[in-house]
Design an enzyme around this catalytic site. Structure first.
Site, PDB file in Angstrom:
ATOM      1  N   CYS A 136     -35.158 -23.918  22.992  1.00  0.00           N
ATOM      2  CA  CYS A 136     -36.165 -23.019  23.206  1.00  0.00           C
ATOM      3  C   CYS A 136     -37.569 -23.613  22.733  1.00  0.00           C
ATOM      4  CB  CYS A 136     -35.883 -21.778  22.327  1.00  0.00           C
ATOM      5  SG  CYS A 136     -35.646 -21.919  20.948  1.00  0.00           S
ATOM      6  N   GLU A 159     -35.634 -13.890  20.005  1.00  0.00           N
ATOM      7  CA  GLU A 159     -36.296 -15.057  20.031  1.00  0.00           C
ATOM      8  C   GLU A 159     -35.769 -15.555  21.239  1.00  0.00           C
ATOM      9  OE1 GLU A 159     -36.316 -18.841  20.040  1.00  0.00           O
ATOM     10  OE2 GLU A 159     -34.644 -18.823  18.820  1.00  0.00           O
ATOM     11  N   GLU A 214     -39.388 -22.521  32.163  1.00  0.00           N
ATOM     12  CA  GLU A 214     -38.549 -23.420  31.131  1.00  0.00           C
ATOM     13  C   GLU A 214     -37.258 -23.812  31.900  1.00  0.00           C
ATOM     14  OE1 GLU A 214     -35.990 -20.705  28.512  1.00  0.00           O
ATOM     15  OE2 GLU A 214     -36.768 -22.063  26.768  1.00  0.00           O
ATOM     16  N   LYS A 239     -21.776 -12.027  18.793  1.00  0.00           N
ATOM     17  CA  LYS A 239     -21.325 -12.387  19.932  1.00  0.00           C
ATOM     18  C   LYS A 239     -21.761 -13.875  20.436  1.00  0.00           C
ATOM     19  CE  LYS A 239     -21.866 -12.426  24.286  1.00  0.00           C
ATOM     20  NZ  LYS A 239     -21.590 -13.690  25.113  1.00  0.00           N
TER      21      LYS A 239
END
Ligand code: NDP
Length: 498
Positions: free
Chosen positions: A307, A273, A404, A199
């Site tokens: 990331c 992750e 983040e 996906k």
């Protein structure tokens, strides 16, 4: 007689040459966009049973590129059924040497069509063409090559452990490295004899669908790879489908936690992750000019949508002033704008939603008392853009030092001793990556040992290689992708799988 005044010869006025870059746009005619894309299920592109489509746009121009199918529950079910059948009838028992042939073929086709993929990646996601061309595509092909090499050597990779595939892998990927994440997920899954339902992210589905075409042309047995496009709900349907054996997710920590909760007690294998807030640590003995390049690359590569971005810069106090001056100078030279221009360093922010998130966090930094610096570059009128940004006077409690941001925003803090650097670097719920810049090898080892991060780069940053495992600690997730370690999450060693 008039007195002649002796004049000192005038020193010629020194002018810094200003070199303007001519535009160097990459041509887009290599890409053939379809008006509408279906789902890739059982080796065919099919219309969605949901009957629904959504638009995918170019974030640099806000123009619609195509309509893409939105997979509903029934579509996901069909994809999982196709993957199960392919696993049992066509893939599971195929010798590793045969599986490898398909993976090598996909890798070579990715290389052959690299330019087409790179242009499409940049159009759909906004990242600079020099990055999609020089990083994303070569690495994606390298992952297929690398795992093709393992497909017939699993018994050697795990001697006396009888490695067996798990079955059907449900894989959900984000929008920051669309084709690369597809390769990270599919290559090890297929090499180990699993089949997959992938996906892609809602804002960047097009290169995954082009990969579907490549997979079709490579004559991979139908159903081995299925690609279902859609939004978060489609992803949720994939990961919670009862006939999926293994879930691999890359994305936000928030969604990662939701998935982990949903899968608890189901017996499904899971790797996550997730996010990061990496410290890039510069000691005063580091070669500063090299460090500047590493810091810039660490946070501004891919607009900071990374990331493992080095979003917290920790500088040893004596190096703070000179490093800051150099960083500010370097920021002035970064070119922000048309991602298809080969000179562009910073492209478009991936979506309006992500831009709003960045703006909100940056506003919080100013409000909480940090000092902001931005170069005076001109931003295009249309599309989603954010200037490369530095914050000084940042304290560890500021949101810009904790959360983040996933944008081109660097928070700069200082430290005095190595112990303080370690303490500050680890003072985060995340633990994906870190960087250390110093002249001393012994200090690199001392720091690396103490850093709670899955990857520690020394005198470099953002280096990737398919043979190197990558993954996190704490809220950055668990499980490794890449390398020998990346095979393990797709294998069962008890001998009781299918
Ligand atoms: P998400 O975690 O929502 O998206 C990652 C993928 O998961 C996408 O394919 C998404 O689909 C899908 N998804 C969303 N909800 C679910 C669910 N409940 N179950 C299964 N799959 C789901 O990230 P966002 O795109 O919303 O970005 C939000 C923030 O996350 C960013 O600002 C950034 O901070 C962080 N992020 C971190 C990444 C990383 O690699 N660490 C990558 C991406 C984002 P869809 O795209 O259609 O919503």
């Amino acid at each position: 007689m008039a007195k002649i005044e002796k004049q000192e010869p005038k020193a010629p006025e020194r002018r810094e040459p200003v070199w303007e870059y001519a535009t160097a746009p990459e041509a887009t005619d290599i890409v053939r966009l379809e008006d509408r894309y279906g789902l890739f299920v059982g080796g065919e592109f099919v219309e969605p049973k949901s009957g629904k489509y959504f638009e995918t746009i170019n974030p640099a121009t806000e123009e619609t590129l195509a309509e893409v199918a939105e997979a509903g529950l029934e579509d996901v079910d069909l994809a999982v059924t196709a993957a199960r059948e392919a696993h049992q009838k066509r893939w599971r028992d195929l010798p590793g040497t045969e599986r490898a042939k398909y993976l090598f073929r996909i890798a070579r086709m990715l290389q052959e069509r690299a330019r087409e993929f790179a242009v499409l990646e940049t159009m759909d996601g906004g990242k600079p063409i020099k990055e999609s061309r020089d990083v994303d595509l070569p690495l994606a092909a390298a992952h297929f090559f690398y795992y093709a090499g393992w497909a017939d050597k699993l018994e050697y990779a795990f001697p006396h452990r009888r490695p067996r595939p798990l079955g059907v892998a449900g894989q959900v990927i984000p929008w920051n490295f669309p084709i690369l994440m597809a390769a990270w997920k599919l290559a090890p899954a297929l090499a180990t004899g699993n089949t997959a339902v992938l996906k892609p992210a809602e804002t960047t589905p097009l290169t995954a669908l082009l990969l579907g075409q490549v997979i079709q042309e490579a004559e991979l047995p139908p159903g081995v790879v299925n690609i279902v496009t859609g939004a978060g709900e489609t992803g949720a349907n994939v990961v919670t489908h009862p006939d999926v054996n293994k879930v691999a997710f890359t994305g936000s920590t928030e969604v990662g936690k939701t998935i982990r909760r949903a899968l608890a007690g189901t017996g499904k294998h899971l790797t996550l992750e997730l996010g990061g807030k990496a410290a890039n640590i510069v000691f005063d003995d580091a070669p500063l000019d090299q460090a500047v390049e590493g810091v810039i690359n660490g946070i501004f590569f891919n607009q900071g949508h990374v990331c493992c971005a080095g979003s917290r810069l920790l500088v040893q106090e004596p190096a703070f002033e000179p490093l800051l001056d150099k960083l500010k100078d370097r920021l002035q030279t970064l070119r922000v704008g048309n991602p298809l221009d080969k000179n562009t360093d910073i492209g478009a922010i991936n979506s309006r939603q992500q831009l709003q998130k960045i703006e909100e966090l940056v506003a919080s930094g100013v409000q909480e008392g940090a000092e902001m610096y931005q170069p005076d570059c001109v931003l295009p009128e249309r599309g989603f853009w954010f200037r490369p940004t530095l914050f000084t006077n940042v304290s560890q409690s500021h949101r810009i030092a904790r959360e983040e941001i996933f944008g081109p925003v660097l928070s700069i803090l200082t430290f005095r001793t190595p112990a303080e650097a370690v303490e500050k670097a680890n003072n985060t719920p995340y633990g994906l990556s870190a960087g250390v810049w110093t002249d001393k090898g012994s200090r690199i080892l001392w720091m690396a040992e103490r850093m709670k991060a899955g990857v520690v780069w020394a005198n470099t940053f953002n280096r990737f290689d398919p043979s190197s495992p990558f993954g996190g600690y704490k809220e950055s997730g668990f499980g490794r992708e890449g390398g020998l370690h990346g095979l393990e999450p797709y294998l069962d060693f008890d001998g009781d799988s299918e």
